[in-house]
Design a protein around this motif. Structure first.
Motif, PDB file in Angstrom:
ATOM      1  N   ASP A  40       0.811  -1.233   0.000  1.00 28.07           N
ATOM      2  CA  ASP A  40       0.000   0.000   0.000  1.00 28.07           C
ATOM      3  C   ASP A  40       0.840   1.278   0.000  1.00 28.07           C
ATOM      4  N   ARG A  41       2.046   1.185   0.518  1.00 23.39           N
ATOM      5  CA  ARG A  41       2.903   2.370   0.627  1.00 23.39           C
ATOM      6  C   ARG A  41       3.064   3.081  -0.724  1.00 23.39           C
TER       7      ARG A  41
ATOM      8  N   ALA B 250      -5.178   2.019  -6.295  1.00 27.47           N
ATOM      9  CA  ALA B 250      -5.204   1.904  -4.829  1.00 27.47           C
ATOM     10  C   ALA B 250      -6.587   1.553  -4.284  1.00 27.47           C
TER      11      ALA B 250
ATOM     12  N   SER C 119       0.958   3.499  -3.056  1.00 25.22           N
ATOM     13  CA  SER C 119      -0.215   4.230  -3.552  1.00 25.22           C
ATOM     14  C   SER C 119      -0.384   5.574  -2.854  1.00 25.22           C
ATOM     15  N   ARG C 120       0.396   5.824  -1.781  1.00 25.12           N
ATOM     16  CA  ARG C 120       0.306   7.131  -1.092  1.00 25.12           C
ATOM     17  C   ARG C 120       1.677   7.787  -1.162  1.00 25.12           C
ATOM     18  N   LEU C 121       1.866   8.589  -2.192  1.00 20.74           N
ATOM     19  CA  LEU C 121       3.187   9.159  -2.442  1.00 20.74           C
ATOM     20  C   LEU C 121       3.147  10.682  -2.297  1.00 20.74           C
ATOM     21  N   PRO C 122       4.288  11.283  -1.938  1.00 24.29           N
ATOM     22  CA  PRO C 122       4.332  12.748  -1.857  1.00 24.29           C
ATOM     23  C   PRO C 122       4.125  13.376  -3.237  1.00 24.29           C
TER      24      PRO C 122
ATOM     25  N   SER D  38       4.793  12.045  -7.108  1.00 23.61           N
ATOM     26  CA  SER D  38       3.670  11.839  -8.030  1.00 23.61           C
ATOM     27  C   SER D  38       3.910  12.550  -9.354  1.00 23.61           C
TER      28      SER D  38
ATOM     29  N   PRO E 143      -0.958   4.290  -7.560  1.00 26.75           N
ATOM     30  CA  PRO E 143      -1.945   5.256  -7.040  1.00 26.75           C
ATOM     31  C   PRO E 143      -3.300   5.156  -7.731  1.00 26.75           C
ATOM     32  N   TRP E 144      -3.300   4.814  -9.032  1.00 27.58           N
ATOM     33  CA  TRP E 144      -4.569   4.669  -9.757  1.00 27.58           C
ATOM     34  C   TRP E 144      -5.358   3.477  -9.221  1.00 27.58           C
TER      35      TRP E 144
END
Lengths: 116, 183
Positions: free
Chosen positions: A27-28, B50, A30-33, A37, B47-48
């Motif tokens: 999961d890490r 997630a 998918s949450r980026l600064p 991004s 991210p897409w």
């Protein structure tokens, strides 16, 4: 099929899946600064540009890779022009195939001393 | 091999190395190296995806390759959201790879030179055309052009697969720096 070949295929599948799966299941990622991004937003055009460049300009020779502008390079350039103007992927790829095949056909005729 | 590994460049390299009598650890190691760009694809597309359950993402990972990544990113950007159906539809390219590998195995004995039919232009043309779609900002145009130049130049000296990974890491940074958008 030899057992060693099966083992190689299974191991190849495992290492390949690891390269694909780890970033998607952790999961890490998918949450980026925001800065990261923005960088990732440019990865796709950079990678595809790299793949297009290497696959259309480099040829593998026995002595190593070398640059070559050949029929397929011209076909790819024509595809880019068609894609830019018409925004149709099938039409662009069809143009690349047809032009590449045609240029190779002309080259083969030339090598054989022209049309009899 | 095509169904399990699903990685064209690595498969071609593995067959070539096997024919030359290279040991299996070297073949597996090279496979990992050639496919290292999948890590970058995964990080870029994570991210897409997630919002999907982890087990679903784990299944989606198997078809993540050059073509699926390119088509999925273009599709997600166009509709502004990741949709599972669209992602799995990009997997048809993987199905085509598997089926055509089998067809090639049979037809390869009949068709003397597939390049004479112009089929070797399909992959580079598809990648270049998707760049035309993706390079819609000055930063992305710089990133794609520098990625092409970097990977092609490095391809003269580095092993297969490595140049594209290096370009995928450095070219976006260059695109961002040149246009004063911090990468």
């Amino acid at each position: 099929m030899r057992l060693e070949v099966v083992l190689i295929i299974v191991l190849m599948a495992l290492v390949t899946y690891a390269t694909r799966g780890l970033p998607l299941v952790i999961d890490r990622f998918s949450r980026l600064p925001p800065r990261m991004s923005r960088w990732l937003g440019l990865v796709a055009p950079a990678t595809l540009g790299g793949l297009a460049g290497t696959s259309s300009l480099l040829v593998q020779q026995p002595e190593g890779p070398s640059l070559l502008v050949g029929p397929s390079t011209i076909g790819v350039i024509a595809a880019i022009v068609v894609m830019y103007r018409r925004r149709s992927l099938p039409l662009a790829i069809g143009t690349a195939i047809a032009l590449t095949a045609m240029l190779r056909w002309f080259a083969a005729i030339e090598l054989n001393g022209g049309l009899q | 091999m095509s169904a399990l590994v699903l990685a064209g460049a690595a498969q071609f390299a593995a067959v070539g190395l096997w024919a030359q009598g290279v040991s299996w650890p070297a073949i597996v190691g090279l496979t990992a190296l050639i496919n290292m760009r999948n890590v970058i694809y995964g990080v870029a597309i994570a991210p897409w995806l997630a919002g999907f359950p982890r087990i679903h993402r784990a299944a989606m990972a198997h078809i993540l390759a050059d073509e699926t990544f390119a088509l999925a990113v273009v599709h997600f950007r166009r509709i502004g959201v990741a949709d599972a159906f669209g992602y799995w539809m990009t997997g048809l390219t993987s199905l085509v790879w598997i089926v055509m590998s089998a067809v090639g195995h049979v037809a390869g004995r009949v068709v003397a030179d597939p390049a004479a039919l112009g089929l070797d232009a399909v992959f580079p043309a598809a990648m270049a055309c998707l760049v035309v779609v993706l390079a819609d900002t000055p930063a992305s145009r710089v990133a794609s052009a520098s990625g092409a130049a970097m990977a092609t130049g490095l391809g003269l000296f580095l092993p297969t697969g490595v140049p594209v990974v290096v370009a995928a890491i450095l070219a976006p940074a260059l695109g961002g720096v040149l246009l004063r958008q911090r990468p």
